[in-house]
Scaffold this motif. Structure first.
Motif, PDB file in Angstrom:
ATOM      1  N   ARG A   1       0.817  -1.213   0.000  1.00  0.00           N
ATOM      2  CA  ARG A   1       0.000   0.000   0.000  1.00  0.00           C
ATOM      3  C   ARG A   1       0.853   1.266   0.000  1.00  0.00           C
ATOM      4  N   ASP A   2       2.094   1.145   0.539  1.00  0.00           N
ATOM      5  CA  ASP A   2       2.940   2.326   0.533  1.00  0.00           C
ATOM      6  C   ASP A   2       3.347   2.699  -0.877  1.00  0.00           C
ATOM      7  N   ILE A   3       3.560   1.678  -1.714  1.00  0.00           N
ATOM      8  CA  ILE A   3       3.875   1.952  -3.112  1.00  0.00           C
ATOM      9  C   ILE A   3       2.659   2.492  -3.838  1.00  0.00           C
ATOM     10  N   GLU A   4       1.501   1.873  -3.582  1.00  0.00           N
ATOM     11  CA  GLU A   4       0.289   2.267  -4.284  1.00  0.00           C
ATOM     12  C   GLU A   4      -0.154   3.671  -3.890  1.00  0.00           C
ATOM     13  N   ALA A   5       0.351   4.160  -2.754  1.00  0.00           N
ATOM     14  CA  ALA A   5      -0.108   5.470  -2.308  1.00  0.00           C
ATOM     15  C   ALA A   5       0.377   6.601  -3.203  1.00  0.00           C
ATOM     16  N   ASP A   6       1.395   6.313  -4.033  1.00  0.00           N
ATOM     17  CA  ASP A   6       1.921   7.348  -4.908  1.00  0.00           C
ATOM     18  C   ASP A   6       1.029   7.490  -6.130  1.00  0.00           C
ATOM     19  N   GLU A   7      -0.008   8.284  -5.993  1.00  0.00           N
ATOM     20  CA  GLU A   7      -0.956   8.474  -7.083  1.00  0.00           C
ATOM     21  C   GLU A   7      -0.404   9.387  -8.169  1.00  0.00           C
ATOM     22  N   ASP A   8       0.718  10.041  -7.898  1.00  0.00           N
ATOM     23  CA  ASP A   8       1.276  10.977  -8.867  1.00  0.00           C
ATOM     24  C   ASP A   8       2.147  10.293  -9.907  1.00  0.00           C
ATOM     25  N   TYR A   9       2.398   8.999  -9.748  1.00  0.00           N
ATOM     26  CA  TYR A   9       3.261   8.291 -10.700  1.00  0.00           C
ATOM     27  C   TYR A   9       2.574   8.232 -12.070  1.00  0.00           C
ATOM     28  N   ASN A  10       3.257   8.733 -13.078  1.00  0.00           N
ATOM     29  CA  ASN A  10       2.743   8.713 -14.446  1.00  0.00           C
ATOM     30  C   ASN A  10       3.597   7.760 -15.263  1.00  0.00           C
ATOM     31  N   PRO A  11       3.077   6.575 -15.609  1.00  0.00           N
ATOM     32  CA  PRO A  11       3.911   5.592 -16.317  1.00  0.00           C
ATOM     33  C   PRO A  11       4.403   6.092 -17.660  1.00  0.00           C
TER      34      PRO A  11
END
Length: 508
Positions: free
Chosen positions: A75-85
Motif C-alpha cells: 500500500r505504501d507503493i500504491e499510495a503514490d498516485e502521482d506516478y505517471n507511467p
C-alpha cells in the motif's frame, strides 16, 4: 541471524554497476543464444505481430518462469498516485499516432477478411451486417478495458508499461489476496491460449494454400491423372517447403517475406473487388437472416477475422503519446472502425455476389477459367504460405523457452527437432480437418473468445475488486463484465459445438 548482523550486511557498499540503469530497447526483441542476450534490430514491417515485454525480455522467455515477475505491491507503493507511467517510458524508436494506426491496421487486417463472405452466409445478409458491427464494437470495447486496466496497474506497481500476459499477472497480484495465488496461472493461460490460437491459424493457412492451388491445378490438369487429386495430397506436398522456411530462426530474415505477402494480399483483394461488383444480383435473392443453428458458426468466423487484441499492447507500449491510443476519436477507435467497416463490406458484397455457393475463402469463388482469377488464387496462396512462417515464430518461441532447459548442450539440434515436430503436427491437424469454414470458426470460438472477450473482462474485474467504488455504483462494472464473460462463454461453447459437428459431418 541477529538484527545487528543484518544491519552490518546492509551497510556493505555495493558496486556502482549494480545501480546502473538498464538501457531500454525498442519494443521488439529476439533472444540471441550466442550473446545470451536480446537483439533488437528488427524491421517495423513485422514488429506488431509479436508480443514482447517492455523490460528487454521476450514474453515467450518469461512464460516458463517458476516465480512471479513482479512482487505484490504494498500500500505504501500504491499510495503514490502521482506516478505517471508514460513519463517513465524510455523508447529508442517511439511511434507516432500515424505509425501506430498503420501497424494496427496491418495487425488486424489478415486472412480472416477472405472468410467474411462465408460468415455472412451463416448469418444472413442484413443480420450479418448488423452483427459484424456489434461484435466489432464489443471486441473494440474489450481492448479499451484491457488498455485502461494496464494503465491503472502500471500506476500501482510503478512500471512504465505492461504486456497482455504481464497485465494478467499484475492484475491478480494487485487484486484481492485470494487471487494472488492464481497470478502465474493467469499469465500462463494468456500465453498458452496465444500459442493455441496462432498454431490453429497455421493449420488454417495450410488448408487455405492447398485449396487455392488445387483449383488452379485442376483447371490445367483436366483430362490427366493429376486432375481431382485429393486436397490432402496438396497439403502433404507443402510439408518440405514449410519445414525449410520455418527452420529460419531469425525474425529479421522473415521481414522481406512479410512485405511480399502484404503486396500480394493487397493486389489480390483489389482484383477480388473487381469481380465482386460485376453482375451483382438483387438483395431479395439472398437470405436476410439465416437459420438460427448457423449463427454460432458466424460468431466464430467473425471473431476469428476481427480479433486483433494480440497486437494492441505492444503498439500502445511503443507510442510517443500513448494517451492518444484510447479515447475519442483515438487511434484504436479510428483503426478498428475502419477494419470493422472493411470486413462488413467484403462480407456483405461477397455473400450478395455468390449466395449459397460462397466458399470458405472468397478467392475460391473467383472464375477458374480466367487468368486473372487464377492469378488471385496463386497470389493469395503464396502470401498465406509466407504468413505461416510469421505466425509460427511466436508460438515456437513460447514453446522453446519453456523446454530449452531440458536439453543441455544439444540445444540447437533439439530446437530444430521441435520446430519440425510442431510443423508436422500442424500439418497432421490440417489434413485431419480439411473443411476450411468450420475450422476457421472453431479456432475463433475456442481461442479468441477467451483472448478477446473473457480475459479482458476478468482482468478488469480482479484489478478493481477491492478498490473503493472500484466496480462502480451498484456494481455496474461487475455486471457488465459478467455479461461480457457470459457472451464469450456462450460463443465458445456454441461455436465450438457447431463447428465440431460440421467438421465431423463434412457440411462446410
Amino acid at each position: 541471524m541477529s538484527k545487528k548482523h543484518l544491519h552490518n550486511q546492509a551497510a556493505i557498499p555495493l558496486a556502482p554497476a549494480v545501480f546502473k540503469k538498464p538501457q531500454l530497447r525498442p519494443m521488439i526483441a529476439e533472444y540471441d543464444p550466442k550473446r545470451k542476450g536480446v537483439r533488437n534490430d528488427l524491421s517495423d514491417i513485422v514488429m506488431v505481430k509479436y508480443k514482447v515485454d517492455p523490460n528487454e525480455i521476450p514474453v515467450e522467455q518469461q512464460a516458463g518462469s517458476t516465480l512471479p515477475l513482479m512482487e505484490i505491491p504494498g500500500r505504501d507503493i500504491e499510495a503514490d498516485e502521482d506516478y505517471n507511467p508514460f513519463e517513465h517510458r524510455k523508447l529508442a524508436h517511439p511511434t507516432s499516432d500515424l505509425d501506430t494506426l498503420i501497424h494496427l491496421l496491418k495487425g488486424s487486417l489478415g486472412s480472416g477478411i477472405l472468410a467474411m463472405p462465408m460468415a455472412f452466409k451463416n448469418a444472413g445478409l442484413f443480420f450479418g451486417l448488423v452483427a459484424t458491427f456489434v461484435i466489432g464494437g464489443i471486441c473494440t470495447y474489450c481492448v479499451h478495458i484491457l488498455v485502461k486496466t494496464a494503465h491503472e496497474l502500471c500506476r500501482r506497481i510503478q512500471k512504465p508499461s505492461l504486456g497482455f500476459a504481464e497485465t494478467a499477472e499484475a492484475a491478480f497480484l494487485a487484486g484481492p489476496p485470494a487471487a494472488h495465488k492464481f497470478s502465474r496461472l493467469a499469465k500462463a493461460m494468456v500465453n498458452w491460449f496465444l500459442v493455441v490460437d496462432l498454431l490453429g491459424c497455421c493449420c488454417v493457412y495450410i488448408v487455405f494454400v492447398a485449396k487455392n492451388v488445387q483449383q488452379v491445378v485442376n483447371y490445367y490438369a483436366e483430362g490427366t491423372d493429376y486432375h481431382g487429386i485429393n486436397i490432402r495430397v496438396y497439403m502433404a506436398s507443402l510439408l518440405p517447403f514449410l519445414i525449410g522456411m520455418n527452420l529460419i530462426r531469425n525474425l529479421k530474415y522473415l521481414a522481406p517475406f512479410s512485405m511480399i505477402a502484404n503486396l500480394l494480399v493487397g493486389t489480390g483483394m483489389g482484383i477480388t473487388f473487381y469481380y465482386l461488383f460485376q453482375d451483382i444480383p438483387s438483395m431479395s435473392d439472398r437470405l436476410y437472416l439465416a437459420d438460427f443453428n448457423r449463427l454460432p458458426v458466424f460468431f466464430g468466423t467473425a471473431i476469428f477475422a476481427l480479433e486483433g487484441i494480440g497486437v494492441v499492447m505492444p503498439l500502445e507500449n511503443n507510442m510517443r503519446t500513448p494517451t492518444h491510443f484510447i479515447g475519442c476519436p483515438g487511434v484504436l477507435n479510428f483503426g478498428m472502425g475502419f477494419v470493422v467497416s472493411l470486413y462488413a463490406f467484403v462480407g456483405f458484397f461477397g455473400y450478395l455476389k455468390y449466395g449459397t455457393e460462397t466458399e470458405g475463402s472468397i478467392t475460391l469463388n473467383l472464375p477458374e477459367n480466367e487468368a486473372l482469377g487464377q492469378s488471385v488464387k496463386l497470389m493469395i496462396a503464396v502470401a498465406i504460405f509466407f504468413t505461416y512462417s510469421l505466425q509460427f515464430y511466436v508460438p515456437m518461441e513460447i514453446i522453446w523457452k519453456n523446454v530449452r532447459h531440458w536439453f543441455g548442450a544439444k540445444k540447437n539440434i533439439a530446437e530444430y527437432s521441435i520446430r519440425i515436430g510442431v510443423i508436422v503436427m500442424t500439418m497432421c491437424i490440417a489434413i485431419a480437418i480439411p473443411d476450411l469454414g468450420p475450422f476457421i470458426s472453431l479456432v475463433g470460438a475456442v481461442c479468441l473468445s477467451f483472448l478477446g472477450l473473457i480475459f479482458p473482462a476478468v482482468i478488469e474485474t480482479v484489478t478493481f475488486w477491492d478498490r473503493p467504488n472500484g466496480l462502480g455504483r451498484f456494481n455496474w462494472v461487475l455486471m457488465k463484465n459478467i455479461m461480457l464473460i457470459s457472451f464469450g462463454i456462450i460463443g465458445f461453447l456454441t461455436g465450438s459445438y457447431v463447428s465440431i459437428l460440421e467438421i465431423i459431418h463434412g457440411e462446410a
